[in-house]
Design an enzyme around this catalytic site. Structure first.
Site, PDB file in Angstrom:
ATOM      1  CB  THR A 254      -0.936  -0.009   1.232  1.00  0.00           C
ATOM      2  OG1 THR A 254      -1.747  -1.186   1.167  1.00  0.00           O
ATOM      3  CG2 THR A 254      -1.836   1.217   1.263  1.00  0.00           C
ATOM      4  NE  ARG A 332      -4.260  -3.638   8.299  1.00  0.00           N
ATOM      5  CZ  ARG A 332      -3.719  -4.177   7.221  1.00  0.00           C
ATOM      6  NH1 ARG A 332      -3.876  -3.617   6.038  1.00  0.00           N
ATOM      7  NH2 ARG A 332      -3.013  -5.274   7.312  1.00  0.00           N
TER       8      ARG A 332
HETATM    9  N1  LIG Z   1      11.384   0.458   3.906  1.00  0.00           N
HETATM   10  C1  LIG Z   1      10.062   0.417   3.994  1.00  0.00           C
HETATM   11  N2  LIG Z   1       9.298   0.120   2.925  1.00  0.00           N
HETATM   12  C2  LIG Z   1       7.960   0.048   3.022  1.00  0.00           C
HETATM   13  N3  LIG Z   1       7.271   0.280   4.161  1.00  0.00           N
HETATM   14  C3  LIG Z   1       7.980   0.601   5.268  1.00  0.00           C
HETATM   15  C4  LIG Z   1       9.385   0.672   5.233  1.00  0.00           C
HETATM   16  N4  LIG Z   1       9.811   1.007   6.467  1.00  0.00           N
HETATM   17  C5  LIG Z   1       8.722   1.130   7.235  1.00  0.00           C
HETATM   18  N5  LIG Z   1       7.596   0.884   6.531  1.00  0.00           N
HETATM   19  C6  LIG Z   1       6.225   0.879   7.092  1.00  0.00           C
HETATM   20  O1  LIG Z   1       5.750  -0.449   6.931  1.00  0.00           O
HETATM   21  C7  LIG Z   1       4.359  -0.455   6.665  1.00  0.00           C
HETATM   22  C8  LIG Z   1       4.046  -1.101   5.326  1.00  0.00           C
HETATM   23  O2  LIG Z   1       2.680  -1.354   5.317  1.00  0.00           O
HETATM   24  P1  LIG Z   1       1.752  -1.459   4.039  1.00  0.00           P
HETATM   25  O3  LIG Z   1       2.283  -0.627   2.939  1.00  0.00           O
HETATM   26  O4  LIG Z   1       0.372  -1.197   4.500  1.00  0.00           O
HETATM   27  O5  LIG Z   1       1.937  -2.992   3.711  1.00  0.00           O
HETATM   28  P2  LIG Z   1       1.018  -3.958   2.868  1.00  0.00           P
HETATM   29  O6  LIG Z   1       0.145  -3.107   2.030  1.00  0.00           O
HETATM   30  O7  LIG Z   1       1.983  -4.781   2.074  1.00  0.00           O
HETATM   31  O8  LIG Z   1       0.271  -4.765   3.867  1.00  0.00           O
HETATM   32  C9  LIG Z   1       3.903   0.986   6.678  1.00  0.00           C
HETATM   33  O9  LIG Z   1       3.414   1.262   7.968  1.00  0.00           O
HETATM   34  C10 LIG Z   1       5.202   1.748   6.385  1.00  0.00           C
HETATM   35  O10 LIG Z   1       5.199   3.040   6.922  1.00  0.00           O
HETATM   36  C1  LIG Z   2      -5.735  -6.958   5.141  1.00  0.00           C
HETATM   37  C2  LIG Z   2      -4.699  -7.732   5.106  1.00  0.00           C
HETATM   38  O1  LIG Z   2      -3.666  -7.600   4.234  1.00  0.00           O
HETATM   39  P1  LIG Z   2      -2.663  -6.488   3.775  1.00  0.00           P
HETATM   40  O2  LIG Z   2      -1.929  -6.047   5.003  1.00  0.00           O
HETATM   41  O3  LIG Z   2      -1.807  -7.213   2.815  1.00  0.00           O
HETATM   42  O4  LIG Z   2      -3.411  -5.343   3.170  1.00  0.00           O
HETATM   43  C3  LIG Z   2      -4.630  -8.923   5.960  1.00  0.00           C
HETATM   44  O5  LIG Z   2      -3.650  -9.650   5.824  1.00  0.00           O
HETATM   45  O6  LIG Z   2      -5.566  -9.131   6.733  1.00  0.00           O
HETATM   46 MN   LIG Z   3      -1.964  -3.181   2.088  1.00  0.00          MN
END
Ligand SMILES: Nc1ncnc2c1ncn2[C@@H]1O[C@H](COP(=O)(O)OP(=O)(O)O)[C@@H](O)[C@H]1O
Ligand SMILES: C=C(OP(=O)(O)O)C(=O)O
Ligand SMILES: [Mn+2]
Length: 539
Positions: A254, A332
């Site tokens: 994200t 979230r």
């Molecule tokens: N080097 C990095 N790259 C990406 N995210 C990072 C990094 N360091 C810290 N973060 C934090 O890690 C989290 C990544 O979450 P998110 O983008 O929501 O993951 P996903 O969508 O894959 O579940 C965020 O809270 C972001 O601020």
């Molecule tokens: C919502 C989820 O996924 P993501 O953090 O990849 O958005 C989850 O794993 O419940």
């Molecule tokens: Mn996500």
């Protein structure tokens, strides 16, 4: 009675009787009123925050509960589904008997009967030929708000002809006292039936079960049609260049796909068919722990009226303390994708992907911040899915825990992992796409790679800088790392330099390599799998 275009008879057909009122596809303003009604109690009640977004608590469950997930094993699924008790790969797909399914369904319909209900009709999948028309039925207003944010909102004409081909009955407020006799894991349940095309939820209020539940269904239906179904975010640059970012929860899908210079296609679930990459969803679900306007301005500003915050701590003045993880690390926000300025409109889709990025959060500090993958390494690392489960997204996970999550989303796969890699490889070959492994986790000194550095690395990949840069080969893993990148400090590119000495890295690398080798054994019962072993780390 007929209210807002849906009859209680339509619910009676599902076994839900004596519905007192159907609040059908309420608009955002109605949902706002509904979820802040003063008479609401407990977790049902939302709080207005300074930004205009509503904050709710999701109760005991602040993440998914994979151990409570079941799928009915019947003629539809017996020979196609990837079961946890068949073959040599462990997974979360526990079989459920028809009899227990019926008992759970009776519980849900009993819970939902005689009530005032919310019904949301929405699409999962941007393309009319492959989308699911999903009907969500629930008692709790903010749960209706959550699915309205996350799924694709039909327009008036689409609503007029809406025929559900999948139903989610969310009876979060009931539990199942018979679970022991039925051989289930707990009184909570998240159950699927592919023949009846229905999901049942009891015990857990966490909205992610509906979002990721439908993803699991798409993961079953699409690869069987030759369409890739991917746990990835996606965006497209000014030149029409599409990038997808695979990664398990918390690895940066994200955050990194929300890029002011590129149009967002979606942040979590996509398909890839003959026309290109398309979103399954109509909204985003961002992590908010330690969120700041400075580091993630687009996401921060998306948190306004119509966004729905979960499990954050709200101060007396209505401001949110994003640093407070006292309820969960997995705080979230969900928001309609239109809350992000630079998005593909009106349909979240674009052409074929040119760049495929695997995000991994390596808790061991062994893997480099970025490396270029050969086609064989692409398959090897996709099937391995090495990363860490970050705190909070699953029940019981409280610190980064190394894991091999096939296809960077094992928890959501309903077919065998090789079925996803076969389709992905075909799509990548046809598009001439290149793959990269990006470590957004930790280095040898225990520090997380900074978001600033990762963003610069992603920019370098998307600008094509990685494709003809001089590389250094990382031993053991045989990964090609760039020796230098214009916007990144060279010193961080080689993970060995973050350890006290090279021997220390080597020892950790051997340990991780051994885990890779052991994990990959499950794929070596055929020649294709055996051959791929050479693309992995060598002991
Ligand atoms: N080097 C990095 N790259 C990406 N995210 C990072 C990094 N360091 C810290 N973060 C934090 O890690 C989290 C990544 O979450 P998110 O983008 O929501 O993951 P996903 O969508 O894959 O579940 C965020 O809270 C972001 O601020
Ligand atoms: C919502 C989820 O996924 P993501 O953090 O990849 O958005 C989850 O794993 O419940
Ligand atoms: Mn996500």
């Amino acid at each position: 009675m007929r209210v807002h275009g849906l009859t209680s008879q339509a619910l009676a057909a599902l076994g839900i009787s004596n519905t007192t009122e159907v609040v059908y596809n309420p608009d955002f303003d109605t949902l706002f009123q509904e979820e802040t009604r003063p008479e609401l109690e407990g977790y049902a009640r939302g709080t207005l925050t300074q930004s205009g977004a509503i904050a709710v608590d999701t109760g005991i469950f602040t993440g998914r509960s994979p151990k409570d997930k079941y799928i009915v094993r019947d003629d539809t699924t017996r020979d196609t589904l990837w079961w946890n008790d068949v073959g040599n790969g462990k997974n979360d797909n526990q079989p459920l008997s028809q009899e227990t399914w019926q008992a759970l369904k009776d519980r849900c319909t009993a819970q939902l009967s005689g009530k005032r209900l919310f019904v949301i009709d929405a699409f999962c999948g941007a393309n009319p030929d492959t989308r699911l028309s999903v009907r969500f039925v629930m008692e709790v207003a903010w749960q209706a708000h959550f699915v309205k944010n996350m799924f694709i909102r039909p327009d008036e004409a689409e609503l007029a002809s809406f025929k559900p081909d999948f139903v989610v009955m969310n009876a979060a407020q009931c539990t199942n006292p018979d679970w022991q006799a039925q051989g289930l894991h707990s009184e909570n349940f998240v159950a699927f039936n592919l023949t009846e095309r229905m999901q049942l939820i009891g015990g857990t209020w966490y909205g992610g079960e509906m979002k990721k539940g439908l993803f699991a269904i798409m993961n079953y239906l699409l690869p069987l049609k030759g369409i890739a179904s991917m746990h990835c975010s996606a965006n497209v640059g000014k030149a029409g260049d599409v990038a997808v970012f695979f990664g398990l929860s918390g690895t940066g899908k994200t955050t990194l796909s929300t890029d002011p210079d590129r149009q967002l296609i979606g942040d979590d679930e996509h398909g890839w068919d003959d026309d290109g990459v398309f979103n399954f969803e109509g909204g985003c679900y961002a992590k908010t722990i330690n969120l700041s306007e400075k580091a993630e301005p687009e996401i921060y500003r998306a948190i306004r009226r119509d966004a729905l915050l979960e499990n954050v701590v709200v101060r007396a003045d209505g401001s949110v303390d994003y640093a407070d993880a006292s309820k969960t690390e997995n705080t979230r926000v969900s928001y309609p994708i239109e809350h992000i300025e630079n998005i593909v409109q009106p349909v979240s889709k674009a052409g074929h992907a040119q760049r495929v990025i695997f995000l991994t959060a390596d808790a061991f500090g062994v893997l480099p911040p970025v490396s270029r993958l050969t086609p064989e390494q692409t398959q090897y690392h996709f099937l391995s899915g090495f990363t860490a489960k970050l705190a909070g997204t699953e029940r019981g996970v409280t610190q980064p825990t190394p894991t091999f999550s096939a296809c960077f989303g094992a928890a959501f796969l309903t077919l065998h992992p090789t079925q996803y890699s076969d389709v992905l490889v075909k799509r990548m070959e046809a598009a001439g796409a290149k793959a990269y492994l990006v470590n957004t986790g930790w280095n040898g000194s225990g520090k997380r790679i900074s978001l600033k550095d990762t963003r610069a690395i992603i920019n370098a990949i998307l600008a094509g800088e990685l494709d003809d840069v001089a590389t250094v080969t990382l031993p053991v893993f045989n990964l090609q790392m760039p020796a230098t990148l214009a916007q990144v400090d060279d010193a961080i590119l080689d993970p060995r330099r973050s350890w006290p000495d090279e021997a220390a890295w080597h020892e950790a690398a051997q340990g991780l390599a051994q885990r890779f080798v052991t994990n990959f054994e499950k794929y070596t019962d055929n020649d294709a799998g055996k051959e791929l072993v050479q693309a992995g780390p060598q002991l």
